[in-house]
Design a protein around this motif. Structure first.
Motif: not given
Length: 103
Positions: A31-34, A1-17
């Motif tokens: 953690x955040x995920x799309x 799992x990668x670390x992305x900007x807040x609001x982004x999926x920790x796996x792929x970097x897309x916007x998280x919901x």
């Protein structure tokens, strides 16, 4: 799992919901995920889970596209995500795919 900007999926970097906060032995992990990378048990509990119709999924995605302008400042990245969402909408409308199904 990668670390992305807040609001982004920790796996792929897309916007998280989906945002998950866990506390184990006093240690807080967030953690955040799309939608596609959210744990299955969380996806199933969401209002746009597998029990929704394709039309409801399309409406959700169109609403999500409106919020991209607020969450993704980079115009190129925003255009890429919008194009991906449009492809997903087309697949859902054609019956080729549903939210939560792998490509």
């Amino acid at each position: 799992m990668t670390s992305n900007a807040p609001g982004m999926c920790d796996v792929c970097g897309k916007p998280s919901r989906v945002h998950l906060t866990e506390i184990h032995d006093g240690v807080k992990t967030t953690r955040s995920f799309c939608f596609e990378h959210a744990p299955t048990e969380l996806r199933d509990a969401m209002p746009f889970g597998a029990h929704r119709t394709p039309a409801e999924e399309v409406a959700f995605l169109r609403q999500h596209m409106i919020t991209l302008d607020q969450h993704i400042p980079d115009p190129a990245q925003r255009a890429e995500f919008k194009a991906e969402i449009e492809r997903l909408i087309a697949d859902i409308e054609a019956g080729r795919r549903r939210l939560g199904n792998a490509e």
